[in-house]
Design a protein around this motif. Structure first.
Motif, PDB file in Angstrom:
ATOM      1  N   SER A 436      -2.512 -33.247 -72.744  1.00 52.31           N
ATOM      2  CA  SER A 436      -2.169 -31.858 -72.375  1.00 52.31           C
ATOM      3  C   SER A 436      -3.234 -30.912 -71.555  1.00 52.31           C
ATOM      4  O   SER A 436      -4.282 -30.797 -71.833  1.00 52.31           O
ATOM      5  N   PRO A 437      -2.900 -30.175 -70.293  1.00 54.46           N
ATOM      6  CA  PRO A 437      -3.744 -29.572 -69.617  1.00 54.46           C
ATOM      7  C   PRO A 437      -4.649 -28.636 -70.618  1.00 54.46           C
ATOM      8  O   PRO A 437      -5.731 -28.294 -70.316  1.00 54.46           O
ATOM      9  N   GLN A 438      -3.864 -27.848 -71.728  1.00 52.48           N
ATOM     10  CA  GLN A 438      -4.804 -27.033 -72.567  1.00 52.48           C
ATOM     11  C   GLN A 438      -5.866 -27.816 -73.179  1.00 52.48           C
ATOM     12  O   GLN A 438      -7.126 -27.294 -73.132  1.00 52.48           O
ATOM     13  N   VAL A 439      -5.621 -28.995 -73.680  1.00 54.45           N
ATOM     14  CA  VAL A 439      -6.716 -29.857 -74.558  1.00 54.45           C
ATOM     15  C   VAL A 439      -7.751 -29.997 -73.330  1.00 54.45           C
ATOM     16  O   VAL A 439      -8.892 -30.220 -73.841  1.00 54.45           O
ATOM     17  N   ILE A 440      -7.301 -30.533 -72.220  1.00 50.56           N
ATOM     18  CA  ILE A 440      -8.399 -31.134 -71.199  1.00 50.56           C
ATOM     19  C   ILE A 440      -9.221 -29.837 -70.883  1.00 50.56           C
ATOM     20  O   ILE A 440     -10.548 -30.083 -70.963  1.00 50.56           O
ATOM     21  N   GLU A 441      -8.690 -28.739 -70.721  1.00 44.30           N
ATOM     22  CA  GLU A 441      -9.319 -27.379 -70.399  1.00 44.30           C
ATOM     23  C   GLU A 441     -10.360 -27.285 -71.447  1.00 44.30           C
ATOM     24  O   GLU A 441     -11.519 -26.721 -71.444  1.00 44.30           O
ATOM     25  N   ARG A 442      -9.817 -27.178 -72.848  1.00 50.38           N
ATOM     26  CA  ARG A 442     -10.847 -26.938 -73.956  1.00 50.38           C
ATOM     27  C   ARG A 442     -11.929 -27.609 -74.092  1.00 50.38           C
ATOM     28  O   ARG A 442     -13.141 -27.208 -74.345  1.00 50.38           O
ATOM     29  N   HIS A 443     -12.023 -28.914 -73.800  1.00 45.89           N
ATOM     30  CA  HIS A 443     -12.798 -29.979 -74.116  1.00 45.89           C
ATOM     31  C   HIS A 443     -13.934 -29.844 -72.706  1.00 45.89           C
ATOM     32  O   HIS A 443     -15.079 -29.705 -73.039  1.00 45.89           O
ATOM     33  N   VAL A 444     -13.471 -29.483 -71.641  1.00 41.25           N
ATOM     34  CA  VAL A 444     -14.181 -29.351 -70.590  1.00 41.25           C
ATOM     35  C   VAL A 444     -15.193 -28.265 -70.652  1.00 41.25           C
ATOM     36  O   VAL A 444     -16.286 -28.089 -70.340  1.00 41.25           O
ATOM     37  N   ASN A 445     -14.379 -27.094 -71.274  1.00 36.33           N
ATOM     38  CA  ASN A 445     -14.999 -25.804 -71.347  1.00 36.33           C
ATOM     39  C   ASN A 445     -16.076 -25.879 -72.365  1.00 36.33           C
ATOM     40  O   ASN A 445     -17.192 -25.280 -72.434  1.00 36.33           O
ATOM     41  N   PHE A 446     -15.846 -26.592 -73.506  1.00 30.24           N
ATOM     42  CA  PHE A 446     -16.847 -26.716 -74.329  1.00 30.24           C
ATOM     43  C   PHE A 446     -18.022 -27.662 -74.089  1.00 30.24           C
ATOM     44  O   PHE A 446     -19.293 -27.214 -74.421  1.00 30.24           O
ATOM     45  N   SER A 447     -17.912 -28.756 -73.190  1.00 31.52           N
ATOM     46  CA  SER A 447     -19.017 -29.373 -72.463  1.00 31.52           C
ATOM     47  C   SER A 447     -20.043 -28.382 -71.871  1.00 31.52           C
ATOM     48  O   SER A 447     -21.127 -28.310 -71.794  1.00 31.52           O
ATOM     49  N   ARG A 448     -19.227 -27.668 -71.008  1.00 33.72           N
ATOM     50  CA  ARG A 448     -20.029 -26.497 -69.994  1.00 33.72           C
ATOM     51  C   ARG A 448     -20.774 -25.626 -71.028  1.00 33.72           C
ATOM     52  O   ARG A 448     -21.743 -25.238 -70.758  1.00 33.72           O
ATOM     53  N   LEU A 449     -20.266 -25.110 -72.171  1.00 31.27           N
ATOM     54  CA  LEU A 449     -20.765 -24.162 -72.866  1.00 31.27           C
ATOM     55  C   LEU A 449     -21.849 -24.728 -73.537  1.00 31.27           C
ATOM     56  O   LEU A 449     -23.009 -24.156 -73.943  1.00 31.27           O
ATOM     57  N   PHE A 450     -21.929 -25.884 -74.203  1.00 29.18           N
ATOM     58  CA  PHE A 450     -22.604 -26.707 -74.918  1.00 29.18           C
ATOM     59  C   PHE A 450     -24.043 -26.654 -73.763  1.00 29.18           C
ATOM     60  O   PHE A 450     -25.187 -26.707 -73.993  1.00 29.18           O
ATOM     61  N   HIS A 451     -23.713 -27.102 -72.621  1.00 32.21           N
ATOM     62  CA  HIS A 451     -24.653 -27.291 -71.627  1.00 32.21           C
ATOM     63  C   HIS A 451     -25.626 -26.081 -71.480  1.00 32.21           C
ATOM     64  O   HIS A 451     -26.782 -26.031 -71.477  1.00 32.21           O
ATOM     65  N   GLU A 452     -24.686 -25.217 -71.267  1.00 24.73           N
ATOM     66  CA  GLU A 452     -25.517 -23.505 -71.391  1.00 24.73           C
ATOM     67  C   GLU A 452     -26.428 -23.343 -72.582  1.00 24.73           C
ATOM     68  O   GLU A 452     -27.329 -22.694 -72.398  1.00 24.73           O
ATOM     69  N   PHE A 453     -25.811 -23.608 -73.611  1.00 25.11           N
ATOM     70  CA  PHE A 453     -26.378 -23.530 -75.071  1.00 25.11           C
ATOM     71  C   PHE A 453     -27.941 -24.056 -74.746  1.00 25.11           C
ATOM     72  O   PHE A 453     -28.868 -23.650 -75.442  1.00 25.11           O
ATOM     73  N   MET A 454     -27.689 -25.391 -74.224  1.00 28.96           N
ATOM     74  CA  MET A 454     -29.182 -26.063 -74.403  1.00 28.96           C
ATOM     75  C   MET A 454     -30.094 -25.471 -73.204  1.00 28.96           C
ATOM     76  O   MET A 454     -31.218 -26.166 -73.318  1.00 28.96           O
ATOM     77  N   THR A 455     -29.826 -24.662 -72.699  1.00 27.16           N
ATOM     78  CA  THR A 455     -30.813 -24.174 -71.471  1.00 27.16           C
ATOM     79  C   THR A 455     -32.103 -23.908 -72.050  1.00 27.16           C
ATOM     80  O   THR A 455     -33.037 -24.267 -71.305  1.00 27.16           O
ATOM     81  N   PRO A 456     -32.663 -23.235 -73.012  1.00 35.20           N
ATOM     82  CA  PRO A 456     -33.953 -22.880 -73.688  1.00 35.20           C
ATOM     83  C   PRO A 456     -34.767 -24.260 -73.674  1.00 35.20           C
ATOM     84  O   PRO A 456     -35.970 -24.349 -73.725  1.00 35.20           O
ATOM     85  N   TYR A 457     -34.011 -25.508 -73.928  1.00 38.31           N
ATOM     86  CA  TYR A 457     -34.862 -26.625 -74.404  1.00 38.31           C
ATOM     87  C   TYR A 457     -34.876 -27.644 -73.350  1.00 38.31           C
ATOM     88  O   TYR A 457     -35.641 -28.792 -73.367  1.00 38.31           O
ATOM     89  N   VAL A 458     -34.493 -27.607 -72.275  1.00 41.20           N
ATOM     90  CA  VAL A 458     -34.512 -28.543 -71.174  1.00 41.20           C
ATOM     91  C   VAL A 458     -35.247 -28.153 -69.743  1.00 41.20           C
ATOM     92  O   VAL A 458     -35.923 -27.122 -69.940  1.00 41.20           O
ATOM     93  N   SER A 459     -35.311 -29.153 -68.931  1.00 40.93           N
ATOM     94  CA  SER A 459     -36.138 -28.741 -67.601  1.00 40.93           C
ATOM     95  C   SER A 459     -35.608 -27.507 -66.894  1.00 40.93           C
ATOM     96  O   SER A 459     -34.552 -27.113 -67.125  1.00 40.93           O
ATOM     97  N   ASN A 460     -36.420 -27.033 -66.000  1.00 38.63           N
ATOM     98  CA  ASN A 460     -36.013 -25.611 -65.310  1.00 38.63           C
ATOM     99  C   ASN A 460     -36.759 -25.499 -64.041  1.00 38.63           C
ATOM    100  O   ASN A 460     -37.713 -26.101 -63.978  1.00 38.63           O
ATOM    101  N   SER A 461     -35.883 -24.956 -63.181  1.00 39.97           N
ATOM    102  CA  SER A 461     -36.627 -24.652 -61.626  1.00 39.97           C
ATOM    103  C   SER A 461     -37.119 -25.979 -61.147  1.00 39.97           C
ATOM    104  O   SER A 461     -38.106 -26.054 -60.861  1.00 39.97           O
ATOM    105  N   PRO A 462     -36.161 -26.963 -60.732  1.00 42.64           N
ATOM    106  CA  PRO A 462     -34.688 -26.936 -61.070  1.00 42.64           C
ATOM    107  C   PRO A 462     -34.417 -27.416 -62.506  1.00 42.64           C
ATOM    108  O   PRO A 462     -35.286 -28.143 -62.982  1.00 42.64           O
ATOM    109  N   ARG A 463     -33.344 -27.162 -62.685  1.00 46.75           N
ATOM    110  CA  ARG A 463     -32.900 -28.003 -63.809  1.00 46.75           C
ATOM    111  C   ARG A 463     -32.243 -29.405 -63.753  1.00 46.75           C
ATOM    112  O   ARG A 463     -31.140 -29.387 -62.881  1.00 46.75           O
ATOM    113  N   GLU A 464     -33.083 -30.296 -63.888  1.00 44.17           N
ATOM    114  CA  GLU A 464     -32.658 -31.419 -63.187  1.00 44.17           C
ATOM    115  C   GLU A 464     -31.505 -32.520 -63.881  1.00 44.17           C
ATOM    116  O   GLU A 464     -31.039 -32.082 -64.838  1.00 44.17           O
TER     117      GLU A 464
END
Length: 528
Positions: A436-464
Motif C-alpha cells: 500500500s502507498p501509505q506503508v511504502i511512504e512510512r518505511h521510506v520516511n523511516f529510512s530517511r529519518l534514521f539516516h538523519e539520526f546517524m549524522t553525528p556518528y558518520v563521515s562529513n564534508s562530504p558525507r560519503e
C-alpha cells in the motif's frame, strides 16, 4: 468564470502536449525498431504489445517499489544475445534520441537500470552471461549478465584454490556490481572486485567495441568504480583470480543487547580494522521479538577466516576475547561453499544453488542507504542507535570492517575513494511486504529519518556514500535527460570525493554528447 476558462485552457494545452510527446515517442521507437537488424527483432525485442513484455521486464526487478502499475515502463526491452546487437542498440538509440537504460542483474536499489522519467528503452544483458576460466593465467573472462553465483560456481569447478573477491548476494549481475566497486568479505585480504580486474570490453557512444588497450587507461580507470552506465555498455570483464586456502572457517555468533552486545560492538570498532587481513567480521544489528513479546536488538557477528579453526581461535582469543568465540561456533568448508553460507543458505546446500535465479523476485519492497564511519561510535551512541532501531519495523544494518588491503590502495587508484581512514561501511536495510502507498511512504520516511539520526556518528564534508548501495536521496537529476552539473557534483562528491573531477574529464572526452545518462550519471564538462 475567468478562472474556469484558464483552467480549461491549461488542461487542453497539457493534453495536446502529452499527445504530441506520446506521438513523438511512438514515432521514435518505431524508427528505432526499424533501425535494428530485422532478422533478430522478433527473437530479442519486447514491446508492450508483446505477451511476454511484463514477464521479461519483471524478471529482473529486485525491488517491488519499482514494479507498480504507475511505474514508468520502457518503450521496448532489448535482450541482447551478442555484442553486435548491443552495438546496433546503442547506434539506433542515439540516432533516434532515445534514452537507454542498461540492466544486468536488476539489483539497482533505486531502479535506475530499468526505470526513467522520460521515454526510454531497456538494454537487458542477462543473456550475455558466459564465464570462461583460464587456469594457466589464473584469470577469467565474465560477461556482464553473469551472476556472481555463476562466477563462483564456474571458478570452483575449475579449481579448488582459486576465488574472486566480490559480493555475497549471488543473484547480482557482474555488470553493475563490478563497475560500482564490487564489495565483499574478501576485501580486507584482496581489495574490491575492481582492484582485481585487468581488462574489459565496452561498447562506447559511437557503437565501437573497445578493450583496455583501445579504450585507454583513463576510460579503463573510470569504469572500475565510476559506474559503467555513464560511459558505455560494458560487455565483459577480465578478472585476475586470487589464491585462497583449501578450507575457510565461518561463524555467526549472536549477542543480545541485554547480554552485553553493546560492549562487544564497541570493542569490534576498535579492533576489526586492525585484525589480521585473513579475518573479516561483519556486525549485523537486527530487531527481534524477545521472550516477553517486546522488541529487542540482537547483534550477529558474522565472520570468515582464510584458514583453519585451529589458527582462528587463538587469533580471536588474543585480539577479541569479548566475542567469546568457541570451536563449536565455527564451521570449516571450501571457499565456494562459504559463498552459500554468506547468502544465508543452510549448511550442506548443493553448489548448484549458486546457479539458481528466481524466476520472479521475492515479493518485497525495500529502501537502502549507506554511510562510512571514521571514528568509533561511543557506547552511549550505540545505545541510542539500538533505541532508534526499535522504532522501525523491518529495519536492520550491516557494518562491514575496513583495514587490511583497503588501507594499502590509494584513493586515486580507481574512482572508488573510500580507502584508508575508514573503520567500517554501514548499509541500512529496510525491507517490507505490504504494497500500500501509505506503508511504502512510512518505511521510506523511516529510512530517511534514521539516516538523519546517524549524522553525528558518520563521515562529513562530504558525507560519503557507496555507489553500489544506490540512494537517490543524496542527489539526482529529474528529468533524467537533463544533467545539471551542480546536482551531479552533489552526489558525485559523496560517491567519488576528489575523483569526481577526473571522472568528468573522462566523460567529456569519451561521450561529449552525454548520450549515456541517468539520474546519477557523470556529467560532461559543458553541462549547465
Amino acid at each position: 468564470m475567468e478562472t474556469m476558462g484558464k483552467l480549461s485552457f491549461l488542461i487542453t494545452t497539457l493534453t495536446i502536449v502529452m499527445s504530441i510527446s506520446s506521438t513523438t515517442s511512438q514515432s521514435s521507437i518505431q524508427n528505432f525498431l526499424n533501425c535494428l537488424p530485422y532478422s533478430q527483432v522478433s527473437e530479442v525485442i519486447y514491446t508492450p504489445n508483446n505477451a511476454s513484455f511484463s514477464t521479461i521486464l519483471n524478471m529482473k526487478i529486485q525491488n517491488k517499489r519499482f514494479r507498480t502499475t504507475t511505474t514508468p515502463k520502457p518503450l521496448a526491452i532489448i535482450t541482447a544475445r551478442d555484442a553486435y546487437l548491443v552495438q546496433a542498440t546503442v547506434k539506433c538509440a542515439k540516432r533516434n534520441n532515445i534514452q537507454i537504460r542498461i540492466r544486468s542483474g536488476g539489483h539497482d536499489y533505486e531502479g535506475f537500470s530499468y526505470v526513467s522519467d522520460v521515454p526510454f528503452i531497456v538494454l537487458d544483458l542477462f543473456l550475455l552471461n558466459s564465464v570462461n576460466v583460464n587456469l594457466k593465467e589464473e584469470t577469467a573472462w565474465v560477461d556482464s549478465g553473469a551472476t556472481l553465483g555463476k562466477i563462483y560456481y564456474t571458478i570452483a569447478k575449475n579449481s579448488n584454490s582459486l576465488a574472486f573477491p566480490s559480493g555475497v548476494c549471488t543473484s547480482i549481475g557482474a555488470g553493475g556490481h563490478f563497475s560500482g566497486g564490487g564489495y565483499g568479505n574478501l576485501m580486507r585480504k584482496f581489495g574490491l572486485s575492481i582492484d582485481n580486474i585487468i581488462d574489459a570490453k565496452i561498447v562506447d557512444a559511437n557503437g565501437n567495441i573497445l578493450d583496455r588497450k583501445s579504450m585507454g587507461e583513463d576510460l579503463f580507470w573510470a569504469i572500475r568504480g565510476g559506474g559503467g552506465a555513464s560511459f558505455g555498455v560494458i560487455l565483459s570483464w577480465k578478472l585476475k583470480l586470487v589464491q585462497v586456502t583449501p578450507q575457510v572457517t565461518v561463524f555467526n555468533v549472536k549477542r543480545n543487547v541485554s547480554e552485553g552486545a553493546t560492549d562487544v560492538v564497541y570493542k569490534w570498532q576498535l579492533i576489526a580494522p586492525k585484525l589480521h587481513k585473513d579475518l573479516f567480521i561483519r556486525v549485523q544489528p537486527n530487531v527481534k521479538i524477545g521472550k516477553g513479546g517486546e522488541k529487542i536488538v540482537q547483534v550477529s557477528f558474522i565472520g570468515q577466516f582464510l584458514g583453519t579453526v585451529e589458527k582462528l581461535l587463538p587469533l580471536v582469543s588474543e585480539s577479541f576475547p569479548e566475542l567469546g568465540l568457541k570451536e563449536s561456533d565455527c564451521i570449516s568448508m571450501p571457499w565456494v561453499n562459504s559463498t552459500l553460507f554468506w547468502y544465508n543458505k543452510p549448511i550442506g546446500t548443493p553448489l548448484e544453488a549458486l546457479l539458481d535465479e528466481p524466476k520472479d523476485p521475492q515479493p518485497v519492497y525495500s529502501k537502502f542507504k549507506s554511510d562510512y564511519v571514521k571514528k568509533p561510535i561511543p557506547k552511549e551512541g550505540l545505545e541510542s542507535i539500538w533505541k532508534m532501531m526499535i522504532k522501525g519495523e523491518n529495519f536492520f544494518m550491516q557494518w562491514n570492517p575496513y583495514g587490511g588491503r583497503m588501507e594499502e590502495i590509494l584513493s586515486s587508484e580507481t574512482p572508488f575513494p573510500h580507502r584508508a581512514g575508514n573503520l567500517f561501511l554501514i548499509q541500512y536495510l529496510n525491507i517490507w511486504i505490504d504494497e500500500s502507498p501509505q506503508v511504502i511512504e512510512r518505511h521510506v520516511n523511516f529510512s530517511r529519518l534514521f539516516h538523519e539520526f546517524m549524522t553525528p556518528y558518520v563521515s562529513n564534508s562530504p558525507r560519503e556514500a557507496f555507489l553500489n548501495y544506490r540512494d537517490g536521496d543524496i542527489g539526482a537529476n529529474h528529468p533524467s535527460n537533463v544533467t545539471k552539473f551542480d546536482i551531479a557534483r552533489t552526489y558525485g562528491s559523496k560517491f567519488f570525493k576528489e575523483n569526481f573531477e577526473r571522472l568528468v574529464n573522462v566523460k567529456t572526452k569519451v561521450d561529449p554528447d552525454n548520450f549515456f545518462r541517468y539520474e546519477q550519471s557523470i556529467p560532461t564538462r559543458s553541462t549547465n
